[in-house]
Design a protein around this motif. Structure first.
Motif, PDB file in Angstrom:
ATOM      1  N   MET A  50      34.997  17.860  -9.851  1.00  0.00           N
ATOM      2  CA  MET A  50      34.117  19.029 -10.032  1.00  0.00           C
ATOM      3  C   MET A  50      34.697  20.076 -10.983  1.00  0.00           C
ATOM      4  O   MET A  50      34.260  21.214 -10.996  1.00  0.00           O
ATOM      5  CB  MET A  50      33.886  19.717  -8.684  1.00  0.00           C
ATOM      6  CG  MET A  50      33.164  18.906  -7.656  1.00  0.00           C
ATOM      7  SD  MET A  50      32.838  19.900  -6.191  1.00  0.00           S
ATOM      8  CE  MET A  50      34.366  19.776  -5.283  1.00  0.00           C
ATOM      9  N   ASN A  51      35.714  19.704 -11.753  1.00  0.00           N
ATOM     10  CA  ASN A  51      36.348  20.688 -12.642  1.00  0.00           C
ATOM     11  C   ASN A  51      35.383  21.234 -13.684  1.00  0.00           C
ATOM     12  O   ASN A  51      34.505  20.515 -14.142  1.00  0.00           O
ATOM     13  CB  ASN A  51      37.459  20.019 -13.448  1.00  0.00           C
ATOM     14  CG  ASN A  51      38.467  19.389 -12.562  1.00  0.00           C
ATOM     15  OD1 ASN A  51      38.746  19.933 -11.508  1.00  0.00           O
ATOM     16  ND2 ASN A  51      38.982  18.246 -12.956  1.00  0.00           N
ATOM     17  N   GLY A  76      35.970  29.575  -6.064  1.00  0.00           N
ATOM     18  CA  GLY A  76      35.919  28.111  -6.145  1.00  0.00           C
ATOM     19  C   GLY A  76      37.085  27.575  -6.951  1.00  0.00           C
ATOM     20  O   GLY A  76      37.045  27.511  -8.171  1.00  0.00           O
ATOM     21  N   TYR A  78      38.840  24.548  -6.104  1.00  0.00           N
ATOM     22  CA  TYR A  78      38.898  23.077  -6.051  1.00  0.00           C
ATOM     23  C   TYR A  78      40.369  22.650  -6.163  1.00  0.00           C
ATOM     24  O   TYR A  78      41.201  23.208  -5.460  1.00  0.00           O
ATOM     25  CB  TYR A  78      38.004  22.497  -7.148  1.00  0.00           C
ATOM     26  CG  TYR A  78      37.763  21.005  -7.046  1.00  0.00           C
ATOM     27  CD1 TYR A  78      37.638  20.360  -5.817  1.00  0.00           C
ATOM     28  CD2 TYR A  78      37.657  20.218  -8.200  1.00  0.00           C
ATOM     29  CE1 TYR A  78      37.403  18.994  -5.740  1.00  0.00           C
ATOM     30  CE2 TYR A  78      37.411  18.854  -8.125  1.00  0.00           C
ATOM     31  CZ  TYR A  78      37.303  18.250  -6.897  1.00  0.00           C
ATOM     32  OH  TYR A  78      37.076  16.902  -6.829  1.00  0.00           O
ATOM     33  N   TYR A  81      42.212  23.064 -11.313  1.00  0.00           N
ATOM     34  CA  TYR A  81      42.093  22.865 -12.771  1.00  0.00           C
ATOM     35  C   TYR A  81      41.855  24.194 -13.481  1.00  0.00           C
ATOM     36  O   TYR A  81      42.603  24.583 -14.373  1.00  0.00           O
ATOM     37  CB  TYR A  81      40.944  21.878 -13.044  1.00  0.00           C
ATOM     38  CG  TYR A  81      40.640  21.620 -14.497  1.00  0.00           C
ATOM     39  CD1 TYR A  81      41.130  20.496 -15.137  1.00  0.00           C
ATOM     40  CD2 TYR A  81      39.840  22.497 -15.232  1.00  0.00           C
ATOM     41  CE1 TYR A  81      40.835  20.238 -16.472  1.00  0.00           C
ATOM     42  CE2 TYR A  81      39.548  22.258 -16.565  1.00  0.00           C
ATOM     43  CZ  TYR A  81      40.039  21.123 -17.179  1.00  0.00           C
ATOM     44  OH  TYR A  81      39.744  20.881 -18.489  1.00  0.00           O
ATOM     45  N   LEU A 103      37.452  27.508  -0.219  1.00  0.00           N
ATOM     46  CA  LEU A 103      37.000  27.298   1.157  1.00  0.00           C
ATOM     47  C   LEU A 103      37.683  26.121   1.849  1.00  0.00           C
ATOM     48  O   LEU A 103      37.927  26.139   3.049  1.00  0.00           O
ATOM     49  CB  LEU A 103      35.490  27.032   1.093  1.00  0.00           C
ATOM     50  CG  LEU A 103      34.768  26.566   2.333  1.00  0.00           C
ATOM     51  CD1 LEU A 103      34.599  27.726   3.292  1.00  0.00           C
ATOM     52  CD2 LEU A 103      33.388  26.027   1.964  1.00  0.00           C
ATOM     53  N   ASN A 104      37.961  25.097   1.080  1.00  0.00           N
ATOM     54  CA  ASN A 104      38.422  23.841   1.683  1.00  0.00           C
ATOM     55  C   ASN A 104      39.953  23.824   1.744  1.00  0.00           C
ATOM     56  O   ASN A 104      40.621  23.925   0.712  1.00  0.00           O
ATOM     57  CB  ASN A 104      37.883  22.690   0.813  1.00  0.00           C
ATOM     58  CG  ASN A 104      38.297  21.329   1.322  1.00  0.00           C
ATOM     59  OD1 ASN A 104      39.470  21.080   1.579  1.00  0.00           O
ATOM     60  ND2 ASN A 104      37.323  20.451   1.453  1.00  0.00           N
ATOM     61  N   PHE A 107      41.698  21.096  -0.444  1.00  0.00           N
ATOM     62  CA  PHE A 107      41.664  21.396  -1.875  1.00  0.00           C
ATOM     63  C   PHE A 107      42.660  22.525  -2.187  1.00  0.00           C
ATOM     64  O   PHE A 107      43.375  22.471  -3.192  1.00  0.00           O
ATOM     65  CB  PHE A 107      40.263  21.832  -2.325  1.00  0.00           C
ATOM     66  CG  PHE A 107      39.205  20.761  -2.214  1.00  0.00           C
ATOM     67  CD1 PHE A 107      39.552  19.426  -2.070  1.00  0.00           C
ATOM     68  CD2 PHE A 107      37.850  21.089  -2.261  1.00  0.00           C
ATOM     69  CE1 PHE A 107      38.573  18.433  -1.978  1.00  0.00           C
ATOM     70  CE2 PHE A 107      36.871  20.111  -2.165  1.00  0.00           C
ATOM     71  CZ  PHE A 107      37.229  18.789  -2.013  1.00  0.00           C
ATOM     72  N   GLY A 129      39.801  30.305   2.332  1.00  0.00           N
ATOM     73  CA  GLY A 129      38.780  30.910   3.187  1.00  0.00           C
ATOM     74  C   GLY A 129      37.467  30.983   2.446  1.00  0.00           C
ATOM     75  O   GLY A 129      37.410  30.698   1.243  1.00  0.00           O
ATOM     76  N   ARG A 130      36.394  31.347   3.155  1.00  0.00           N
ATOM     77  CA  ARG A 130      35.130  31.456   2.432  1.00  0.00           C
ATOM     78  C   ARG A 130      35.141  32.717   1.573  1.00  0.00           C
ATOM     79  O   ARG A 130      35.701  33.742   1.956  1.00  0.00           O
ATOM     80  CB  ARG A 130      33.916  31.367   3.350  1.00  0.00           C
ATOM     81  CG  ARG A 130      33.884  32.290   4.525  1.00  0.00           C
ATOM     82  CD  ARG A 130      32.669  32.027   5.377  1.00  0.00           C
ATOM     83  NE  ARG A 130      31.436  32.488   4.745  1.00  0.00           N
ATOM     84  CZ  ARG A 130      30.234  32.147   5.151  1.00  0.00           C
ATOM     85  NH1 ARG A 130      30.089  31.318   6.175  1.00  0.00           N
ATOM     86  NH2 ARG A 130      29.163  32.621   4.564  1.00  0.00           N
ATOM     87  N   SER A 131      34.521  32.641   0.444  1.00  0.00           N
ATOM     88  CA  SER A 131      34.671  33.681  -0.571  1.00  0.00           C
ATOM     89  C   SER A 131      34.233  35.051  -0.077  1.00  0.00           C
ATOM     90  O   SER A 131      34.867  36.058  -0.393  1.00  0.00           O
ATOM     91  CB  SER A 131      33.867  33.304  -1.807  1.00  0.00           C
ATOM     92  OG  SER A 131      32.532  33.022  -1.431  1.00  0.00           O
ATOM     93  N   HIS A 154      31.467  28.363  -7.295  1.00  0.00           N
ATOM     94  CA  HIS A 154      31.621  27.823  -5.930  1.00  0.00           C
ATOM     95  C   HIS A 154      30.252  27.434  -5.384  1.00  0.00           C
ATOM     96  O   HIS A 154      29.494  26.727  -6.049  1.00  0.00           O
ATOM     97  CB  HIS A 154      32.382  28.799  -5.044  1.00  0.00           C
ATOM     98  CG  HIS A 154      31.705  30.134  -4.836  1.00  0.00           C
ATOM     99  ND1 HIS A 154      30.881  30.719  -5.770  1.00  0.00           N
ATOM    100  CD2 HIS A 154      31.726  30.995  -3.781  1.00  0.00           C
ATOM    101  CE1 HIS A 154      30.434  31.869  -5.321  1.00  0.00           C
ATOM    102  NE2 HIS A 154      30.918  32.066  -4.099  1.00  0.00           N
TER     103      HIS A 154
END
Ligand SMILES: C[S@@+](CC[C@H](N)C(=O)[O-])C[C@H]1O[C@@H](n2cnc3c(N)ncnc32)[C@H](O)[C@@H]1O
Length: 613
Positions: A50-51, A76, A78, A81, A103-104, A107, A129-131, A154
């Motif tokens: 997803m870069n 976001g 990921y 990158y 979030l993940n 990642f 964490g969630r943004s 994101h």
């Protein structure tokens, strides 16, 4: 407030981490952001990451060079990158820090390790964490007072709500710059609408107060459900600051070349296998459709407003705006249609089977060459998830030397189709019959993976008791390879099985057996589109099994089917080839070899002889 559990598991991302950290020259890579970026590019060739990628990345690094922000934030991260690429640019421009929100947890952990390797650990801070929660904390603690440059990449529905959060705390000031990715593809209409609204419009909208849910208007279901559960809601309800005015500018990566596409035919193939995938690729624009006889309930013009409609290919190819023509009509028309388009100076994608004869294929290849145009054939099953999975096992040596490669396309349809059935697939026409229809897929996959055989034996005919039309509905073709490998490609219409065998491939180290046909066609027929969640993903009960001998005993393990790049990859690859950046996804010359094998199999079947290729 609960933290949504990300639905993505980090299988391929972990493999990327292993790949990079297992480089023999790790010490030379350490401290060099560009080397880490290059390794990410190198690894992601075979799978979808997803870069933001190099082209769009350049748009943002140019912005960084221009703005020279002290602090840059991204939503976001990921696998890091963009954090590495942009973090390095911010540092190089005298900045102080780069904040990356993710979030993940997997990642974030992978990104941390890659950032560390790139030598940016003291500069790039990855916040898990969630943004909305992370931004709220940064803004209310005073750690983040103003947004200089914000990269938004994101959860699409959160673009607007997170921006409003920053506005609410006064962090968007004159000169703040937002760079948002994916606003056109897969698309983010609510965000574009918001940043392009006038103050009056925003004031009006603000009167109804915060919405307490994400605005997902115009977004694909898969986009809405990715990363978070479909019932996710924003943590905070802020209306933002309607008095702010944004200047909105669409930045296409430098050199993004687009191609207008004209589709010939508006039947099953066009609707299911081509148009949905053309629409997935930003560089391709569905421009025109040839539909000979539109009907009340089947009209391309109504289905695709704004797309030009023609009655004949002759008329369509006269349109100078068209760059690529996709031929989706019956195989006996392919030669004439391809010739027409190529001679009118268009690139061509021809549905399989390419042509009824090798002679026609050779002529078309010569016409394409003479007109300096690309000629591709739609061998889409190279991107079947099960075939990609099998290819990986063959290429990484899990099966050892392949002795037998058995590949099937069997169904149980023992009754003869009605004689008034309009489908060319049940009619005796040049380029018709199962060997042309299904055989092209099976043989193309085998040749794509194992190369051309030395000899061919064919058994072609009908497996049905009644076959008044003489349509050849079934075949078995043997491909004999110089190294001893034997390919058996089979399709039949008499196979009363609950689970149809798809692949059985045996080598001296392992055997791979898989049932069920790739899921994409069934999903497309059921209306599940490439952008929908779960498209192309095979349910675990359909996974194949690898058996190897360990300590003298056969040991069986389930092999999860890979997450395929899907048939969209065919068109992505086509664009790269049109840009001069790679090979065609399947060239006319490659498809010609498959037609040659079919001709040999037919001759072998007729004469009862095995024939040299
Ligand atoms: C498109 S990727 C980011 C790619 C990255 N910017 C790059 O170019 O390398 C989107 C990332 O956003 C993360 N994400 C999704 N929703 C998020 C949220 N609400 N808060 C923080 N991260 C989120 C996903 O887990 C995923 O890793």
């Amino acid at each position: 407030m609960s933290l949504p559990v990300s639905s993505t598991n980090a299988g391929k991302e972990l493999k990327l981490l292993h790949y990079i950290y297992r480089q023999p020259n790790l010490d030379e890579i350490r401290g060099h952001p560009q080397k880490v970026i290059d390794l990410i590019h190198e690894f992601e060739k075979d799978s979808l990451f997803m870069n933001v990628g190099a082209e769009k990345g350049k748009v943002v690094t140019n912005l960084i060079d221009e703005l020279k922000p002290k602090t840059m934030i991204e939503l976001g991260c990921y696998v890091g990158y963009s954090a590495i690429l942009f973090g390095e640019a911010v540092r190089r421009n005298g900045g102080e820090r780069y904040l990356s929100l993710e979030l993940n947890p997997e990642f974030a952990a992978i990104a941390n390790m890659l950032v560390e390797l790139a030598g940016l650990r003291d500069f790039v801070c990855i916040i898990f964490g969630r943004s909305d929660l992370s931004l709220h904390k940064l803004l209310t603690s005073g750690e983040l007072k103003k947004v200089e440059l914000l990269f938004i990449d994101h959860y699409k529905p959160a673009y607007t709500t997170d921006l409003k959060l920053c506005e609410h705390f006064g962090a968007i000031v004159p000169g703040s710059v937002l760079a948002a990715d994916n606003v056109l593809y897969p698309g983010n209409p609510p965000y574009l609408e918001y940043v392009r609204s006038t103050v009056e419009q925003k004031r009006e909208a603000a009167k109804s107060g915060p919405s307490q849910s994400y605005n997902t208007t115009g977004m694909a279901e898969r986009t809405v459900e990715s990363f978070v559960g479909k019932d996710d809601v924003p943590t905070f309800d802020f209306v933002g600051n309607p008095n702010l005015v944004y200047q909105s500018q669409l930045c296409q990566p430098e050199g993004l070349q687009t191609y207008n596409v004209g589709v010939v035919g508006y039947g099953f193939s066009a609707k299911i296998f081509h148009i949905p995938f053309v629409k997935e690729v930003p560089e391709l624009k569905l421009y025109a459709i040839v539909q000979r006889t539109p009907k009340q309930d089947d009209d391309a013009e109504k289905d695709h407003p704004g797309v030009k409609s023609f009655r004949t290919t002759e008329e369509m190819v006269q349109d100078p705006a068209i760059d690529v023509v996709i031929i989706t009509t019956a195989p006996d028309s392919h030669f004439a249609q391809c010739k027409l388009a190529l001679e009118a100076g268009k690139h061509v994608v021809c549905e399989k089977p390419f042509t009824p004869t090798t002679q026609e294929a050779d002529d078309l290849i010569a016409i394409a060459k003479k007109n300096n145009k690309q000629l591709a054939v739609f061998q889409n099953r190279r991107w079947d998830a099960d075939f990609v999975t099998l290819s990986k096992l063959v290429k990484n040596g899990s099966l050892g030397r392949i002795s037998e490669y058995e590949t099937h396309f069997d169904r149980h349809r023992p009754e003869e189709p009605a004689s008034d059935s309009h489908k060319w697939k049940n009619k005796v026409i040049p380029g018709g019959s199962a060997i042309y229809d299904l055989g092209t897929h099976l043989l193309d996959q085998a040749v794509h993976l194992l190369g051309l055989p030395a000899r061919v034996t064919g058994f072609i005919g009908s497996a049905r008791a009644a076959n008044t039309s003489s349509y050849e509905d079934s075949f078995t073709v043997l491909l004999h390879y110089a190294n001893g490998t034997m390919v058996t490609a089979k399709a039949t219409v008499v196979s009363p099985e609950d689970e149809q065998l798809r692949f059985w491939v045996r080598g001296d180290k392992g055997s791979f057996k898989k049932y069920h046909l790739d899921i994409q066609e069934d999903q497309l027929k059921a209306g599940i589109m490439p952008q929908d969640k779960g498209y192309g993903r095979e349910p675990s009960e359909r996974y194949g099994a690898l058996t190897t001998i360990q300590n003298g005993k056969p040991v069986k393990e389930v092999v999860p089917t890979v997450e395929p790049p899907t048939y969209t990859e065919y068109y992505r690859k086509l664009v790269r080839a049109l840009n001069g950046e790679g090979e065609l996804p399947a060239s006319g010359a490659e498809a010609r070899e498959v037609i040659r094998l079919i001709e040999l199999a037919r001759e072998s079947s007729r004469t009862g002889r095995t024939l040299g290729v």
